[in-house]
Design a protein around this motif. Structure first.
Motif, PDB file in Angstrom:
ATOM      1  N   GLN A   1       0.842  -1.186   0.000  1.00 40.78           N
ATOM      2  CA  GLN A   1       0.000   0.000   0.000  1.00 40.78           C
ATOM      3  C   GLN A   1       0.888   1.251   0.000  1.00 40.78           C
ATOM      4  OE1 GLN A   1      -3.070  -0.516  -0.394  1.00 40.78           O
ATOM      5  NE2 GLN A   1      -3.969   1.464  -0.088  1.00 40.78           N
TER       6      GLN A   1
ATOM      7  N   CYS B   1      -6.345  10.679  -9.358  1.00 42.93           N
ATOM      8  CA  CYS B   1      -5.228   9.754  -9.561  1.00 42.93           C
ATOM      9  C   CYS B   1      -4.866   9.054  -8.246  1.00 42.93           C
ATOM     10  CB  CYS B   1      -4.023  10.508 -10.112  1.00 42.93           C
ATOM     11  SG  CYS B   1      -2.474   9.577 -10.084  1.00 42.93           S
TER      12      CYS B   1
ATOM     13  N   LYS C   1      -7.512   6.578  -7.089  1.00 42.24           N
ATOM     14  CA  LYS C   1      -7.421   5.324  -7.846  1.00 42.24           C
ATOM     15  C   LYS C   1      -6.201   4.519  -7.379  1.00 42.24           C
ATOM     16  CE  LYS C   1      -8.857   3.926 -12.088  1.00 42.24           C
ATOM     17  NZ  LYS C   1      -9.437   4.340 -13.309  1.00 42.24           N
ATOM     18  N   ALA C   2      -5.084   5.200  -7.146  1.00 40.32           N
ATOM     19  CA  ALA C   2      -3.861   4.515  -6.726  1.00 40.32           C
ATOM     20  C   ALA C   2      -4.023   3.882  -5.346  1.00 40.32           C
ATOM     21  CB  ALA C   2      -2.694   5.493  -6.722  1.00 40.32           C
TER      22      ALA C   2
ATOM     23  N   THR D   1      -6.696   2.665  -4.097  1.00 42.25           N
ATOM     24  CA  THR D   1      -7.587   1.506  -4.131  1.00 42.25           C
ATOM     25  C   THR D   1      -6.956   0.314  -4.838  1.00 42.25           C
ATOM     26  OG1 THR D   1      -8.656   2.270  -6.170  1.00 42.25           O
ATOM     27  CG2 THR D   1      -9.660   2.948  -4.075  1.00 42.25           C
ATOM     28  N   ARG D   2      -5.815   0.535  -5.455  1.00 41.94           N
ATOM     29  CA  ARG D   2      -5.099  -0.535  -6.161  1.00 41.94           C
ATOM     30  C   ARG D   2      -3.692  -0.635  -5.617  1.00 41.94           C
ATOM     31  NH1 ARG D   2      -7.033   0.819 -12.246  1.00 41.94           N
ATOM     32  NH2 ARG D   2      -9.199   0.274 -11.900  1.00 41.94           N
ATOM     33  N   SER D   3      -3.038  -1.729  -5.941  1.00 37.35           N
ATOM     34  CA  SER D   3      -1.642  -1.843  -5.520  1.00 37.35           C
ATOM     35  C   SER D   3      -0.761  -1.801  -6.764  1.00 37.35           C
ATOM     36  CB  SER D   3      -1.408  -3.130  -4.738  1.00 37.35           C
ATOM     37  OG  SER D   3      -1.717  -4.238  -5.536  1.00 37.35           O
ATOM     38  N   PRO D   4       0.422  -1.183  -6.631  1.00 36.91           N
ATOM     39  CA  PRO D   4       1.320  -1.125  -7.788  1.00 36.91           C
ATOM     40  C   PRO D   4       1.784  -2.511  -8.189  1.00 36.91           C
ATOM     41  CG  PRO D   4       2.379  -0.191  -5.835  1.00 36.91           C
ATOM     42  CD  PRO D   4       0.983  -0.548  -5.454  1.00 36.91           C
ATOM     43  N   ASN D   5       2.210  -2.602  -9.441  1.00 33.10           N
ATOM     44  CA  ASN D   5       2.735  -3.883  -9.930  1.00 33.10           C
ATOM     45  C   ASN D   5       3.883  -4.319  -9.048  1.00 33.10           C
ATOM     46  OD1 ASN D   5       0.917  -3.654 -11.963  1.00 33.10           O
ATOM     47  ND2 ASN D   5       2.408  -3.089 -13.531  1.00 33.10           N
ATOM     48  N   SER D   6       3.882  -5.578  -8.719  1.00 29.71           N
ATOM     49  CA  SER D   6       4.936  -6.086  -7.844  1.00 29.71           C
ATOM     50  C   SER D   6       6.108  -6.660  -8.640  1.00 29.71           C
ATOM     51  CB  SER D   6       4.364  -7.167  -6.931  1.00 29.71           C
ATOM     52  OG  SER D   6       3.804  -8.204  -7.702  1.00 29.71           O
TER      53      SER D   6
ATOM     54  N   TRP E   1       4.297   4.462 -12.312  1.00 27.60           N
ATOM     55  CA  TRP E   1       2.968   3.886 -12.124  1.00 27.60           C
ATOM     56  C   TRP E   1       1.939   4.985 -11.863  1.00 27.60           C
ATOM     57  CZ3 TRP E   1       0.087   3.009  -7.374  1.00 27.60           C
ATOM     58  CH2 TRP E   1      -1.032   2.188  -7.547  1.00 27.60           C
TER      59      TRP E   1
ATOM     60  N   ILE F   1      -1.295   6.333 -14.226  1.00 26.74           N
ATOM     61  CA  ILE F   1      -2.667   6.495 -13.751  1.00 26.74           C
ATOM     62  C   ILE F   1      -3.147   7.913 -14.045  1.00 26.74           C
ATOM     63  CG2 ILE F   1      -4.134   6.621 -11.693  1.00 26.74           C
ATOM     64  CD1 ILE F   1      -2.455   4.350 -10.509  1.00 26.74           C
TER      65      ILE F   1
END
Length: 168
Positions: free
Chosen positions: A2, A36, A39-40, A42-47, A56, A60
């Motif tokens: 997060q 932005c 939205k970020a 509520t999502r997790s960055p690419n691992s 990233w 967005i």
């Protein structure tokens, strides 16, 4: 993973600057950065580790901007249909800019401005810009070259109008 407050604080000025150059309006830029970040969060960055957090978040933000522009155009068409008037958007070009170079920069197409900002101002690599804008690296390099050439020509006063391109 997060986003932490420190990460947000660190990247916030970069996002705000990029959003301001895309929208050319401080209030719209604030709204864009806020959407932005929402939205970020509520999502997790690419691992996968290849993509940086900044790239990233820029991706967005850029996609939010493009989606907003599409919505605005659709709304203007619908409004024009029902009112019987021709759609005329507010001219963002009319915003006063003190520096001539910044004024000319603002007249560049959005694609060119985005790539120039991400490479020259934000310091992202070509690969990160390609991932951010979801385009091939070669396209980043060619658009960057064309953007720099067009900016130079506009500053010299020798710029010809952009040619129309056929999209398939």
């Amino acid at each position: 993973m997060q986003l932490t407050d420190d990460e947000i604080r660190q990247v916030m000025p970069h996002l705000q600057r990029f959003a301001l150059w895309l929208t050319r309006n401080p209030h719209s830029a604030e709204d864009l950065v806020q959407s932005c970040l929402m939205k970020a969060l509520t999502r997790s960055p690419n691992s996968d580790g290849e993509r940086s957090l900044r790239a990233w978040l820029f991706a967005i933000l850029y996609r939010q901007f493009i989606d907003g522009e599409r919505r605005k155009r659709r709304y203007m068409k619908i409004l024009a249909f029902f009112t019987g008037e021709e759609a005329t958007g507010a001219s963002t070009e009319s915003l006063a800019m003190a520096d001539d170079t910044l004024a000319v920069f603002a007249t560049l197409p959005t694609d060119y401005r985005a790539i120039l900002l991400l490479v020259s101002i934000e310091g992202l690599s070509y690969k990160e810009v390609a991932q951010t804008l979801d385009i091939p690296t070669g396209t980043v390099m060619s658009r960057l070259s064309r953007a720099r050439k067009l900016l130079h020509e506009k500053l010299d006063g020798t710029a010809a109008p952009l040619p129309l391109r056929r999209l398939k």
